[in-house]
Design a protein around this motif. Structure first.
Motif, mmCIF file in Angstrom:
data_model
loop_
_atom_site.group_PDB
_atom_site.id
_atom_site.type_symbol
_atom_site.label_atom_id
_atom_site.label_comp_id
_atom_site.label_asym_id
_atom_site.label_seq_id
_atom_site.Cartn_x
_atom_site.Cartn_y
_atom_site.Cartn_z
ATOM 1 N N ARG A 128 0.827 -1.205 0.000
ATOM 2 C CA ARG A 128 0.000 0.000 0.000
ATOM 3 C C ARG A 128 0.863 1.256 0.000
ATOM 4 O O ARG A 128 0.607 2.205 -0.750
ATOM 5 N N TRP A 129 1.908 1.264 0.828
ATOM 6 C CA TRP A 129 2.777 2.444 0.904
ATOM 7 C C TRP A 129 3.594 2.607 -0.370
ATOM 8 O O TRP A 129 3.858 3.729 -0.800
ATOM 9 N N LEU A 130 3.987 1.496 -0.976
ATOM 10 C CA LEU A 130 4.693 1.567 -2.254
ATOM 11 C C LEU A 130 3.793 2.150 -3.330
ATOM 12 O O LEU A 130 4.214 2.996 -4.126
ATOM 13 N N GLU A 131 2.543 1.720 -3.368
ATOM 14 C CA GLU A 131 1.591 2.230 -4.350
ATOM 15 C C GLU A 131 1.305 3.713 -4.136
ATOM 16 O O GLU A 131 1.034 4.445 -5.095
ATOM 17 N N ASP A 132 1.394 4.148 -2.863
ATOM 18 C CA ASP A 132 1.157 5.565 -2.556
ATOM 19 C C ASP A 132 2.354 6.443 -2.917
ATOM 20 O O ASP A 132 2.277 7.668 -2.815
ATOM 21 N N GLY A 133 3.453 5.802 -3.328
ATOM 22 C CA GLY A 133 4.636 6.560 -3.701
ATOM 23 C C GLY A 133 5.518 6.953 -2.534
ATOM 24 O O GLY A 133 6.407 7.799 -2.677
ATOM 25 N N LYS A 134 5.289 6.340 -1.361
ATOM 26 C CA LYS A 134 6.070 6.682 -0.182
ATOM 27 C C LYS A 134 7.464 6.064 -0.250
ATOM 28 O O LYS A 134 7.641 4.947 -0.723
ATOM 29 N N SER A 135 8.436 6.801 0.253
ATOM 30 C CA SER A 135 9.789 6.289 0.437
ATOM 31 C C SER A 135 9.913 5.890 1.903
ATOM 32 O O SER A 135 9.912 6.754 2.787
ATOM 33 N N VAL A 136 10.021 4.591 2.166
ATOM 34 C CA VAL A 136 9.883 4.079 3.534
ATOM 35 C C VAL A 136 11.018 3.135 3.897
ATOM 36 O O VAL A 136 11.409 2.279 3.097
ATOM 37 N N PHE A 137 11.534 3.300 5.106
ATOM 38 C CA PHE A 137 12.440 2.317 5.685
ATOM 39 C C PHE A 137 11.558 1.409 6.531
ATOM 40 O O PHE A 137 11.074 1.800 7.590
ATOM 41 N N PHE A 138 11.331 0.187 6.050
ATOM 42 C CA PHE A 138 10.334 -0.742 6.593
ATOM 43 C C PHE A 138 11.055 -1.764 7.470
ATOM 44 O O PHE A 138 11.762 -2.631 6.969
ATOM 45 N N ALA A 139 10.917 -1.650 8.800
ATOM 46 C CA ALA A 139 11.693 -2.467 9.732
ATOM 47 C C ALA A 139 10.780 -3.299 10.621
ATOM 48 O O ALA A 139 10.078 -2.768 11.484
ATOM 49 N N VAL A 140 10.787 -4.620 10.404
ATOM 50 C CA VAL A 140 10.040 -5.552 11.250
ATOM 51 C C VAL A 140 10.959 -6.714 11.603
ATOM 52 O O VAL A 140 12.036 -6.866 11.034
ATOM 53 N N GLY A 141 10.540 -7.547 12.535
ATOM 54 C CA GLY A 141 11.356 -8.661 12.994
ATOM 55 C C GLY A 141 11.934 -9.478 11.854
ATOM 56 O O GLY A 141 11.259 -9.768 10.862
ATOM 57 N N ALA A 142 13.202 -9.870 12.007
ATOM 58 C CA ALA A 142 13.904 -10.587 10.940
ATOM 59 C C ALA A 142 13.190 -11.851 10.512
ATOM 60 O O ALA A 142 13.225 -12.227 9.342
ATOM 61 N N GLY A 143 12.547 -12.521 11.456
ATOM 62 C CA GLY A 143 11.837 -13.746 11.117
ATOM 63 C C GLY A 143 10.684 -13.540 10.158
ATOM 64 O O GLY A 143 10.207 -14.493 9.533
ATOM 65 N N HIS A 144 10.229 -12.287 10.031
ATOM 66 C CA HIS A 144 9.126 -11.977 9.116
ATOM 67 C C HIS A 144 9.598 -11.715 7.690
ATOM 68 O O HIS A 144 8.779 -11.636 6.776
ATOM 69 N N MET A 145 10.894 -11.573 7.500
ATOM 70 C CA MET A 145 11.410 -11.187 6.190
ATOM 71 C C MET A 145 11.749 -12.368 5.294
ATOM 72 O O MET A 145 11.623 -12.272 4.068
ATOM 73 N N ILE A 146 12.200 -13.462 5.879
ATOM 74 C CA ILE A 146 12.827 -14.518 5.081
ATOM 75 C C ILE A 146 11.897 -15.689 4.803
ATOM 76 O O ILE A 146 10.781 -15.752 5.309
ATOM 77 N N ASN A 147 12.389 -16.601 3.975
ATOM 78 C CA ASN A 147 11.691 -17.834 3.587
ATOM 79 C C ASN A 147 10.546 -17.551 2.619
ATOM 80 O O ASN A 147 10.223 -16.408 2.310
ATOM 81 N N ASP A 148 9.906 -18.606 2.164
ATOM 82 C CA ASP A 148 8.867 -18.478 1.146
ATOM 83 C C ASP A 148 7.631 -17.745 1.636
ATOM 84 O O ASP A 148 6.832 -17.277 0.828
ATOM 85 N N GLU A 149 7.458 -17.664 2.963
ATOM 86 C CA GLU A 149 6.295 -16.959 3.496
ATOM 87 C C GLU A 149 6.654 -15.572 4.009
ATOM 88 O O GLU A 149 5.816 -14.887 4.582
ATOM 89 N N GLY A 150 7.899 -15.138 3.780
ATOM 90 C CA GLY A 150 8.357 -13.864 4.292
ATOM 91 C C GLY A 150 7.946 -12.674 3.443
ATOM 92 O O GLY A 150 7.541 -12.809 2.284
ATOM 93 N N VAL A 151 8.076 -11.487 4.008
ATOM 94 C CA VAL A 151 7.667 -10.253 3.333
ATOM 95 C C VAL A 151 8.447 -10.046 2.043
ATOM 96 O O VAL A 151 7.889 -9.585 1.037
ATOM 97 N N LYS A 172 9.668 -12.270 -0.099
ATOM 98 C CA LYS A 172 9.109 -13.131 -1.148
ATOM 99 C C LYS A 172 7.699 -12.688 -1.525
ATOM 100 O O LYS A 172 7.333 -12.691 -2.714
ATOM 101 N N LEU A 173 6.894 -12.283 -0.547
ATOM 102 C CA LEU A 173 5.521 -11.871 -0.834
ATOM 103 C C LEU A 173 5.496 -10.632 -1.724
ATOM 104 O O LEU A 173 4.654 -10.519 -2.628
ATOM 105 N N LEU A 174 6.415 -9.697 -1.498
ATOM 106 C CA LEU A 174 6.457 -8.505 -2.354
ATOM 107 C C LEU A 174 6.983 -8.843 -3.742
ATOM 108 O O LEU A 174 6.514 -8.296 -4.746
#
Length: 361
Positions: free
Chosen positions: A322-345, A347-349
């Motif tokens: 949503r923020w990407l579509e809005d044209g926002k420049s964002v430093f997006f920081a969430v727990g490392a476990g949410h970023m990786i693997n096939d179910e991570g952010v 891969k989802l993006l």
């Protein structure tokens, strides 16, 4: 390998513990008698990196916020390198989002991490975090409101939900650590699990006070950047409360049965996070077939992982999209476990069609 270790509970679910620690929730009030009634809206109280010159960061992608891009092919860092997990996402409107796998505890080495990612943070219009813990800690009304949702209102107490033996084990342990308060009797057993985990972490050389989330928030606020919340305090506390008594009992039993392994495992998670080694973190998150768990316990674990990781990742990716579509420049920081693997952010993006590149620092 135990339930809290496989699901990266230490990396991905310590926001609540950090908030309670920094806001003064916990600690022995010195009382030995049982409180007569619960106040429904009362908040209960390695190797060092030398602090010498930090080498200049060189981006291994097509673009850098402050330096010319390298023409060399990106390569994974050596195992002894502090190289936090950072990705660049290109928006369709020319905007850029940086995905950062953070951690909710640490030591002075987190300052080294900040020196590596600081230019990327500063180059963005906004910082996105799971929730603004700094603002939450300074808002007593918000804290009181959220904590009041953890109070039992049906006349039961924590002992009724945990059972006599486990309850007494928790009381004895927290009392020994100087972090028991009689008022906890009226709070959801999920709070007890968090307090036990928090007390165990306090035995290590790592601290919730050094959470990367807090360091990022302090920097962004000093810069005057917008703060975006990926989730909220209400969401995270509510999620913890939603877990069944059976799951909480399983977590507490596991923590007590494996106290000797806890600190080494937390230290290993932190060191792995510092290296930014996705493969190693994935291994720590992987299932271990030889767990000795019953089918019922295994199902509880799977339900926990789905709620803590899988479902939240989907929501996080939707916010990022949503923020990407809005044209926002964002430093997006969430727990490392949410970023990786096939179910991570990450891969989802990528699955949504975005170009996502790993930045090796």
């Amino acid at each position: 390998m135990k339930i809290w270790k496989r699901t990266l509970a230490v990396i991905s679910a310590l926001s609540m513990a950090a908030v309670m620690t920094l806001s003064g929730c916990g600690g022995n009030d010195g009382s030995s008698g049982k409180t007569e009634s619960a106040p429904a809206t009362t908040v209960a109280p390695t190797e060092d990196i030398p602090a010498t010159d930090v080498p200049t960061t060189e981006l291994q992608t097509t673009e850098a916020p402050t330096e010319e891009a390298s023409t060399e092919e990106a390569s994974a860092p050596a195992d002894d390198t502090v190289s936090p997990m950072l990705w660049k996402v290109q928006g369709e409107k020319g905007n850029v989002m940086y995905l950062f796998g953070t951690i909710h505890l640490g030591d002075e080495r987190n300052d080294k991490v900040m020196s590596l990612i600081g230019d990327y943070v500063d180059s963005c219009d906004a910082l996105a975090v799971e929730f603004d813990t700094v603002a939450f800690q300074s808002d007593m009304n918000a804290m009181t409101s959220v904590m009041s949702t953890l109070v039992y209102t049906d006349g039961t107490t924590a002992k009724d939900h945990m059972g006599d033996e486990l309850y007494q084990k928790c009381v004895d342990f927290l009392t020994e650590e100087g972090s028991f308060n009689q008022i906890y009797d009226y709070y959801d057993d999920s709070l007890w699990a968090t307090m036990v985990q928090q007390a165990l972490i306090s035995k290590s050389e790592l601290s919730l006070d050094n959470a990367m989330d807090t360091k990022l928030l302090d920097r962004a606020k000093a810069n005057g950047q917008e703060i975006l919340e990926v989730e909220s305090a209400e969401f995270q506390f509510g999620m913890e409360k939603s877990f069944s008594d059976e799951l909480v009992r399983l977590q507490l039993k596991d923590l007590f049965d494996n106290q000797d392994e806890f600190i080494p495992s937390v230290t290993l998670l932190y060191q792995t996070w510092l290296r930014g080694n996705e493969e190693e973190i994935s291994q720590l998150m992987a299932d271990d077939e030889d767990t000795g768990m019953t089918p019922e316990e295994k199902q509880l674990e799977e339900d926990y992982h789905k709620a803590m990781i899988t479902d939240r990742n989907i929501g996080m990716a939707e916010k990022a999209d949503r923020w990407l579509e809005d044209g926002k420049s964002v430093f997006f920081a969430v727990g490392a476990g949410h970023m990786i693997n096939d179910e991570g952010v990450v891969k989802l993006l990528a699955d949504k069609g975005y170009t996502v590149e790993r930045i090796y620092l």
